[in-house]
Design a protein around this motif. Sequence first.
Motif, mmCIF file in Angstrom:
data_model
loop_
_atom_site.group_PDB
_atom_site.id
_atom_site.type_symbol
_atom_site.label_atom_id
_atom_site.label_comp_id
_atom_site.label_asym_id
_atom_site.label_seq_id
_atom_site.Cartn_x
_atom_site.Cartn_y
_atom_site.Cartn_z
ATOM 1 N N ALA A 41 0.848 -1.187 0.000
ATOM 2 C CA ALA A 41 0.000 0.000 0.000
ATOM 3 C C ALA A 41 0.880 1.232 0.000
ATOM 4 O O ALA A 41 1.956 1.253 0.614
ATOM 5 C CB ALA A 41 -0.924 0.005 1.216
ATOM 6 N N VAL A 42 0.401 2.248 -0.691
ATOM 7 C CA VAL A 42 1.118 3.519 -0.784
ATOM 8 C C VAL A 42 0.235 4.614 -0.210
ATOM 9 O O VAL A 42 -0.970 4.654 -0.472
ATOM 10 C CB VAL A 42 1.468 3.842 -2.253
ATOM 11 N N MET A 43 0.843 5.515 0.575
ATOM 12 C CA MET A 43 0.129 6.709 1.027
ATOM 13 C C MET A 43 0.827 7.918 0.417
ATOM 14 O O MET A 43 1.999 8.178 0.692
ATOM 15 C CB MET A 43 0.103 6.828 2.547
ATOM 16 N N LEU A 44 0.091 8.663 -0.412
ATOM 17 C CA LEU A 44 0.632 9.822 -1.113
ATOM 18 C C LEU A 44 0.204 11.086 -0.376
ATOM 19 O O LEU A 44 -0.989 11.347 -0.195
ATOM 20 C CB LEU A 44 0.108 9.836 -2.551
ATOM 21 N N ALA A 45 1.181 11.876 0.077
ATOM 22 C CA ALA A 45 0.916 13.100 0.831
ATOM 23 C C ALA A 45 1.386 14.311 0.025
ATOM 24 O O ALA A 45 2.351 14.226 -0.737
ATOM 25 C CB ALA A 45 1.630 13.056 2.176
ATOM 26 N N PRO A 46 0.737 15.466 0.201
ATOM 27 C CA PRO A 46 1.059 16.628 -0.638
ATOM 28 C C PRO A 46 2.323 17.370 -0.234
ATOM 29 O O PRO A 46 2.881 18.096 -1.047
ATOM 30 C CB PRO A 46 -0.174 17.525 -0.480
ATOM 31 N N THR A 47 2.787 17.258 1.008
ATOM 32 C CA THR A 47 3.977 17.986 1.448
ATOM 33 C C THR A 47 4.911 17.053 2.202
ATOM 34 O O THR A 47 4.497 16.012 2.729
ATOM 35 C CB THR A 47 3.603 19.152 2.381
ATOM 36 N N GLU A 48 6.179 17.445 2.285
ATOM 37 C CA GLU A 48 7.149 16.640 3.017
ATOM 38 C C GLU A 48 6.833 16.626 4.509
ATOM 39 O O GLU A 48 7.017 15.604 5.176
ATOM 40 C CB GLU A 48 8.564 17.159 2.763
ATOM 41 N N VAL A 49 6.376 17.763 5.039
ATOM 42 C CA VAL A 49 6.010 17.802 6.456
ATOM 43 C C VAL A 49 4.949 16.757 6.752
ATOM 44 O O VAL A 49 5.039 16.004 7.731
ATOM 45 C CB VAL A 49 5.513 19.212 6.850
ATOM 46 N N LEU A 50 3.932 16.683 5.909
ATOM 47 C CA LEU A 50 2.858 15.721 6.137
ATOM 48 C C LEU A 50 3.334 14.292 5.903
ATOM 49 O O LEU A 50 2.966 13.376 6.651
ATOM 50 C CB LEU A 50 1.672 16.033 5.226
ATOM 51 N N ALA A 51 4.166 14.081 4.876
ATOM 52 C CA ALA A 51 4.688 12.731 4.630
ATOM 53 C C ALA A 51 5.509 12.239 5.827
ATOM 54 O O ALA A 51 5.367 11.097 6.276
ATOM 55 C CB ALA A 51 5.528 12.721 3.357
#
Length: 739
Positions: A323-333
Amino acid sequence: MSTWDEPLRKGPLGGRTAKALADKLDLHTLGDLLRYYPRRYDRRGDLTDLALLREGEDVTVQAKVLDARRKTVPARQGRRRMDMMEATVTDGTGRLHLTFFNRGSYHQNALVPGRLAMFSGRVSTFKGRRQLDHPEYVLLDEDGSEGEAARAYADEVIPIYPAVKGLDSATIARSIGVALDYAVDIPDPLPPRLREERGLLGVHEALTRIHRPRDMDQLRPARRRLKWDEAFVLQLALARRRRESEDLPARPRPGAEGGILDAFDERLPFTLTDGQREVGDRLAERLDATHPMHCLLQGDVGAGKTLVALRAMLRVVDSGGQAVMLAPTEVLAQQHHRSIGAMLGDLARGGQIDGAENATRVALLTGSMNAASRREALLDAASGAAGIVVGTHALLQEHVSFADLGLVVVDEQHRFGVEQRDALREKATDGRPHVLVMTATPIPRTVAMTVYGDLDVVALTQLPQGRSPVSTHVVPASEKPHYLARAWERIREEVGRGHQAFVVCPRIGDGPDGSGGGEAGDEVDAPKEEGAQGARPPLAVLDVLARLKEGPLADVRVEALHGRMAPDDKDAVMRRLNAGETDVVVSTTVIEVGVDVPNATVMAIMDADRFGISQLHQLRGRVGRGRLPGLCLLVTDSEEGTPARERLAAVASTTDGFELSRADLEMRREGDVLGDAQSGNRSSLRMLTLAYDEELIGQAREEATRHVAEDPALEAYSPLAEALAALLPEERAEYLDKT
């Protein structure tokens, strides 16, 4: 027989008019022109005594011509010589001057002294005289019948079209009138059975009523019919794609008894809410299917979406996939990577000495990682050692591969374009992966797609036990400066109690354009018509930080956080905040999603009117995440009664995500659900509006589903297939497939 796709240049209009419509309004076919609907309707109105006329009013008057005279206006620089006619009229209560430019002889021959006529126009003043510039008029007989004629003229409904320079509403109306007369036999796109059962007008009658209404009562049934055209054809497209998607291959992910998911559930230090269990069961059912899941997981900020998504990912891992979780910013990732690792504990340390027997790995992949860390993450993803991979846009690059990608989780999906999401989905090696998109406040287009039926929606409506409410207040800094002073006092009070705070600004500062650069998380999404502060630039993190350190928060530990900082520096700020070593963080919207600081209890959003509803709702979700109540202060200089203040009042009035998305929808509209625009300004749906037509859309969905079941290829009624092709050309069909 006329057709919807018949070019205007070959049809009823002259070449010059057709070219103007194409160049200025992007109208090329007969269907384009007939579906260019009026923006509003005017009446000429009741007769007005000349003595009562006021400047700026649109009036209709009945009067006799006293005198009429022609004159020539000499040519000036940039303007050619003009033929002009002036007249004076009276109704016995006063006098009014009329001015006509060009065709002076025509008007002078018509408006002879003593002639009675009706005049319509806008009152203006020139050299102290009230006048109408180039009014419309109709000549009346003096045989006693002028009263009836006057009333009919005054009551006439006039359609007003969206116009552009060089193509006014009257010219557009004349062109549409010609097209209506030409298109009397145009095929009706709705099947006869549907029109009869739903009590709908024929399409030509509906178009005639929209463009040439005899009275306002004719508009309602016409609008209803034309909304059905749009709703039914769009729902037909979606119904066909739902049917086709059931045939797309996807590997079922049934999980495994006694696997990592069961181990995780046993270790949870709290009980799942009923909503989390129910949504988890629904996602499990969809992951078991042989066609790809495509779900929207909606829940208010703090409702536990990440936990629900993690349980779905663990189910896929138990099934042998990734599974992959794609986040919009590095802080959130980075935040997701840390929080998932913390929740899983030794279940996330697969292959390590201290890892659990059935553990997996959780890899992080971002653009700023050093070469060694990046190599390790890529190898874990490609080999399958990492059952869960968290990352940013770096996941979309061509050299990133997976052993068996089974689930794609997209956090805050409105931050990613269609092509970006599709690039990740294409990395599956065995059929299509299941897709779960998460959002706390759907943007208008997402809400539109939800109601139109393209997304399968699961919603979390219940906050986890122990979560406290967040109260929101508007702080009108210009009108009441003492309110702003009190806001800083509230932050000091919370810090004094051992709590922490955020101060959010629209930009970073110190950049050549005033923005300071940064990453995507620094952007604001306020509607473009804003700018309530006039000439003052929006407040910046670096400027506000300096003022706070020197002023109201001088003895408080304050730090900055923004997208221009190095990733390690941003991560260090968040670690110090979580550890209680920092009291207040002054930030851009880089903290908008995913940041979890349970001890943060208050947030001040500066220039809040510069932000959109979705961002404001997301931002305030960063406080009140523990057992302590939260406070969000929307600081603004915008004036009461402006659209900006209305938007802030909407955010302050509710914490319900769907309710806020509806308010956002009403302000910005749903955008083009077929792909031309992400929000607001353009839509191929000319008549249908989500905010008011949900019931009709639901009925259209039922009819479309039934029709596709009976006639999947749309062979029984060819005009319907043609209407679908016109609404959904190949590039839009591809867009709809990807979303």
